[in-house]
Write a protein that holds these residues in place. Structure first.
Motif, PDB file in Angstrom:
ATOM      1  N   ARG A 275       1.206  -1.642   0.002  1.00 16.02           N
ATOM      2  CA  ARG A 275      -0.138  -0.801  -0.075  1.00 16.02           C
ATOM      3  C   ARG A 275       0.542   1.264   0.173  1.00 16.02           C
ATOM      4  NH1 ARG A 275      -4.623  -0.462  -1.775  1.00 16.02           N
ATOM      5  NH2 ARG A 275      -5.311   1.440  -0.868  1.00 16.02           N
TER       6      ARG A 275
ATOM      7  N   GLU B 257       0.382   4.801   0.930  1.00 17.12           N
ATOM      8  CA  GLU B 257       0.164   5.129   1.855  1.00 17.12           C
ATOM      9  C   GLU B 257       0.930   4.717   3.229  1.00 17.12           C
ATOM     10  OE1 GLU B 257      -3.293   2.640   1.530  1.00 17.12           O
ATOM     11  OE2 GLU B 257      -2.471   4.178   1.010  1.00 17.12           O
ATOM     12  N   GLU B 258       1.702   3.385   2.976  1.00 12.16           N
ATOM     13  CA  GLU B 258       2.092   2.519   4.548  1.00 12.16           C
ATOM     14  C   GLU B 258       3.858   3.569   4.019  1.00 12.16           C
ATOM     15  OE1 GLU B 258       1.533  -1.602   4.221  1.00 12.16           O
ATOM     16  OE2 GLU B 258      -0.793  -1.046   4.478  1.00 12.16           O
TER      17      GLU B 258
END
Length: 141
Positions: free
Chosen positions: A25, A27-28
């Motif tokens: 992901r 955003e991680e």
């Protein structure tokens, strides 16, 4: 890399889902997407990754800008605006463009500032890149 029939929101969603499956992901990892604003890409990123920062490649902004706003002075001024690190510096650079060419100024202020000038980049992303690194049409830094 992928080959699709058309650059649509749906084809970008398909590509970005595979991309996220491969790297995790975005955003991680505090990734930033840097793109040339291809058709369908902006809504696809907003749909899949609404919290991931998305910036516009200044090289591509300039390539579109120079169609109607020619000259080395305007080119240099646009890049100074993009590279400005403070809002005050950015505003001075934009005023310079406005003094040179009101229509050039209007063109630039109609592009979301947080997506092309360092003076408006968020501090959460670990880059201040203006669009030099690319993965296909989507830059990832």
């Amino acid at each position: 890399m992928a080959v699709v029939e058309q650059e649509t929101k749906e084809s970008w969603i398909w590509f970005l889902e595979i991309f996220a499956d491969d790297i995790g992901r975005p955003e991680e990892f505090q990734l930033v997407f840097i793109s040339d604003r291809q058709k369908g890409l902006i809504p696809a990123i907003e749909t899949l990754f609404p919290t991931v920062e998305h910036r516009y490649c200044v090289k591509h902004i300039y390539n579109n800008f120079k169609v109607d706003h020619k000259g080395l002075e305007l080119k240099d001024a646009l890049w100074r605006c993009a590279a400005a690190t403070t809002v005050r510096e950015f505003e001075r650079c934009m005023q310079y463009i406005r003094d040179l060419d009101e229509k050039a100024y209007e063109y630039l202020v109609n592009i979301a500032l947080a997506q092309w000038t360092r003076s408006r980049f968020t501090p959460r992303a670990l880059t201040d890149c203006l669009g030099q690194a690319y993965l296909g049409n989507v830059g990832v830094d």
